[in-house]
Design a protein around this motif. Structure first.
Motif, short mmCIF file in Angstrom:
data_model
loop_
_atom_site.label_atom_id
_atom_site.label_comp_id
_atom_site.label_asym_id
_atom_site.label_seq_id
_atom_site.Cartn_x
_atom_site.Cartn_y
_atom_site.Cartn_z
N ALA A 42 0.82 -1.20 0.00
CA ALA A 42 0.00 0.00 0.00
C ALA A 42 0.86 1.25 0.00
O ALA A 42 2.02 1.22 0.42
CB ALA A 42 -0.91 -0.01 1.22
N ARG A 43 0.30 2.35 -0.48
CA ARG A 43 1.01 3.62 -0.44
C ARG A 43 1.18 4.04 1.02
O ARG A 43 0.25 3.94 1.82
CB ARG A 43 0.23 4.68 -1.21
CG ARG A 43 0.98 5.97 -1.41
CD ARG A 43 0.26 6.87 -2.41
NE ARG A 43 0.17 6.25 -3.72
CZ ARG A 43 -0.23 6.89 -4.82
NH1 ARG A 43 -0.58 8.18 -4.74
NH2 ARG A 43 -0.30 6.28 -5.98
N GLU A 44 2.39 4.51 1.36
CA GLU A 44 2.66 4.87 2.74
C GLU A 44 3.23 6.27 2.85
O GLU A 44 3.92 6.76 1.95
CB GLU A 44 3.61 3.87 3.39
CG GLU A 44 5.01 3.85 2.82
CD GLU A 44 5.98 2.99 3.64
OE1 GLU A 44 5.60 2.52 4.72
OE2 GLU A 44 7.11 2.80 3.18
N PHE A 45 2.95 6.89 3.96
CA PHE A 45 3.45 8.22 4.26
C PHE A 45 4.95 8.18 4.49
O PHE A 45 5.47 7.27 5.13
CB PHE A 45 2.75 8.76 5.50
CG PHE A 45 3.32 10.03 6.04
CD1 PHE A 45 4.13 10.01 7.17
CD2 PHE A 45 3.07 11.23 5.43
CE1 PHE A 45 4.67 11.17 7.67
CE2 PHE A 45 3.60 12.41 5.92
CZ PHE A 45 4.41 12.38 7.05
N VAL A 46 5.64 9.21 3.97
CA VAL A 46 7.08 9.33 4.18
C VAL A 46 7.40 10.58 5.00
O VAL A 46 8.01 10.51 6.05
CB VAL A 46 7.84 9.38 2.84
CG1 VAL A 46 9.33 9.62 3.08
CG2 VAL A 46 7.61 8.10 2.05
N ALA A 47 6.95 11.74 4.50
CA ALA A 47 7.25 13.00 5.17
C ALA A 47 6.29 14.06 4.68
O ALA A 47 5.72 13.95 3.59
CB ALA A 47 8.70 13.44 4.88
N VAL A 103 -0.44 19.43 9.45
CA VAL A 103 0.28 18.47 8.61
C VAL A 103 -0.32 17.08 8.81
O VAL A 103 -0.29 16.54 9.91
CB VAL A 103 1.78 18.46 8.95
CG1 VAL A 103 2.50 17.40 8.14
CG2 VAL A 103 2.38 19.83 8.68
N SER A 104 -0.88 16.54 7.75
CA SER A 104 -1.52 15.23 7.82
C SER A 104 -0.60 14.13 7.27
O SER A 104 0.18 14.38 6.36
CB SER A 104 -2.82 15.25 7.02
OG SER A 104 -3.38 13.96 6.95
N VAL A 105 -0.75 12.94 7.83
CA VAL A 105 0.01 11.79 7.35
C VAL A 105 -0.86 10.87 6.51
O VAL A 105 -0.41 9.82 6.05
CB VAL A 105 0.62 10.99 8.52
CG1 VAL A 105 1.50 11.89 9.38
CG2 VAL A 105 -0.47 10.35 9.37
N TYR A 106 -2.12 11.26 6.27
CA TYR A 106 -3.06 10.41 5.56
C TYR A 106 -3.16 10.81 4.10
O TYR A 106 -3.49 11.94 3.77
CB TYR A 106 -4.44 10.47 6.21
CG TYR A 106 -4.42 10.01 7.65
CD1 TYR A 106 -4.51 10.92 8.69
CD2 TYR A 106 -4.26 8.66 7.95
CE1 TYR A 106 -4.48 10.50 10.01
CE2 TYR A 106 -4.22 8.23 9.27
CZ TYR A 106 -4.33 9.16 10.29
OH TYR A 106 -4.27 8.73 11.59
#
Length: 123
Positions: A42-47, A103-106
């Motif tokens: 799955a696509r994942e948060f980096v920064a 700042v969202s990580v989603y």
């Protein structure tokens, strides 16, 4: 439109700097993020970074190795990636969130996406 560049093939322990430039719109008020997607994952948060650049967030897997920054005058966001590992191999996407000031990580909170740039880290 967001356009990423800077991906490529690098040996483990090496560095790359990704860039993402916006055309047709300004990014100075947007939260900007980097996400990645490895094959069959799955696509994942980096920064991600706030509009002023004063707030940044990182995933635990890249904290201390990657640095996100932005240059609003150039309408560009960067991802400096150091001490790269084979596990960092993925397609990296930049994204812009116009609706939130935090700042969202989603990924679902980001409205605009680039086409992605491939990063491959060999062991």
């Amino acid at each position: 439109q967001l356009v990423e560049s800077g991906g490529g093939l690098v040996q483990a322990g090496g560095s790359l700097r990704l860039s993402c430039v916006a055309s047709g719109r300004t990014l100075d008020r947007d939260v900007l993020g980097w996400f990645r997607q490895a094959p069959e994952k799955a696509r994942e948060f980096v920064a991600a970074i706030s509009g002023t650049g004063g707030i940044t967030k990182y995933s635990d897997s890249v904290k201390g190795r990657f640095t996100i920054s932005r240059d609003n005058a150039k309408n560009t966001v960067y991802l400096q990636m150091n001490s790269l590992k084979p596990a960092d191999t993925a397609i990296y996407y930049c994204a812009a969130d116009r609706d939130r000031t935090y700042v969202s990580v989603y990924a679902s909170n980001y409205d605009y996406w680039g086409q992605g740039t491939q990063v491959t880290v060999s062991s």
